[in-house]
Write an enzyme that holds these catalytic residues in place. Structure first.
Site, PDB file in Angstrom:
ATOM      1  N   CYS A   1      51.341  42.831  36.086  1.00 15.32           N
ATOM      2  CA  CYS A   1      51.360  43.768  36.730  1.00 15.32           C
ATOM      3  C   CYS A   1      51.418  43.842  38.635  1.00 15.32           C
ATOM      4  CB  CYS A   1      49.611  44.303  35.629  1.00 15.32           C
ATOM      5  SG  CYS A   1      49.712  44.805  34.766  1.00 15.32           S
ATOM      6  N   THR A   2      50.129  42.848  38.440  1.00 13.53           N
ATOM      7  CA  THR A   2      50.892  42.561  40.117  1.00 13.53           C
ATOM      8  C   THR A   2      51.802  42.244  40.884  1.00 13.53           C
ATOM      9  OG1 THR A   2      48.648  42.377  40.024  1.00 13.53           O
ATOM     10  CG2 THR A   2      49.574  41.706  42.715  1.00 13.53           C
TER      11      THR A   2
END
Length: 157
Positions: free
Chosen positions: A47-48
């Site tokens: 996600c990052t």
């Protein structure tokens, strides 16, 4: 759960982002395309990577006439920390109750993990592209940008 498909009108959303600013798809109608990406959780590795890829391409999206919105179940406080930590210039919305995922029909991966789906919504509020892949974070950005640029070309004809 009914899934939104290409050609469908996008469900409406109107809620505060990580900075307390109201974000509404209706406000973009007629003037901007919207890239809406659902992701599982702030600060998780994939996600990052995805959020930072959207950050790195943010100027390309804005130059092509699009706004970018990220959505996960994390709280607005957690979103604010995530945005600050990674210098994310776009809106992050909290979907703590799962209502937005349900409205868009975002599936779960492996039956338990919140899905990773990106929607490109045109200036009329119609979904023109969607991409769903749990692990291909970079492709979400590439496909969305390609679609936004295509829409911008049509708008300029």
């Amino acid at each position: 759960m009914q899934s939104i498909r290409v050609g469908d009108k996008a469900p409406e959303l109107s809620q505060p982002d990580q900075n307390g600013n109201m974000v509404s798809l209706a406000d973009a109608r007629g003037c901007k395309a919207v890239v809406l990406f659902f992701y599982p959780a702030d600060e998780s590795p994939i996600c990052t990577k995805e959020a930072c890829a959207f950050r790195d391409a943010y100027q390309d999206f804005t130059e092509a006439g699009a706004m970018v919105i990220g959505i996960s179940a994390d709280s607005l406080d957690k979103h604010q920390s995530f945005a600050s930590h990674h210098r994310l210039p776009f809106h992050l919305l909290s979907d703590a109750d799962g209502g937005l995922r349900k409205a868009f029909g975002v599936p779960k991966s492996l039956g338990v993990l919140p899905g990773r789906v990106t929607y490109v919504i045109d200036r009329q509020g119609v979904v023109r592209h969607l991409f769903s892949a749990q692990l291909a974070a970079d492709r979400h950005v590439q496909e969305a940008l390609q679609t936004v640029r295509s829409l911008a070309g049509k708008a300029n004809d």
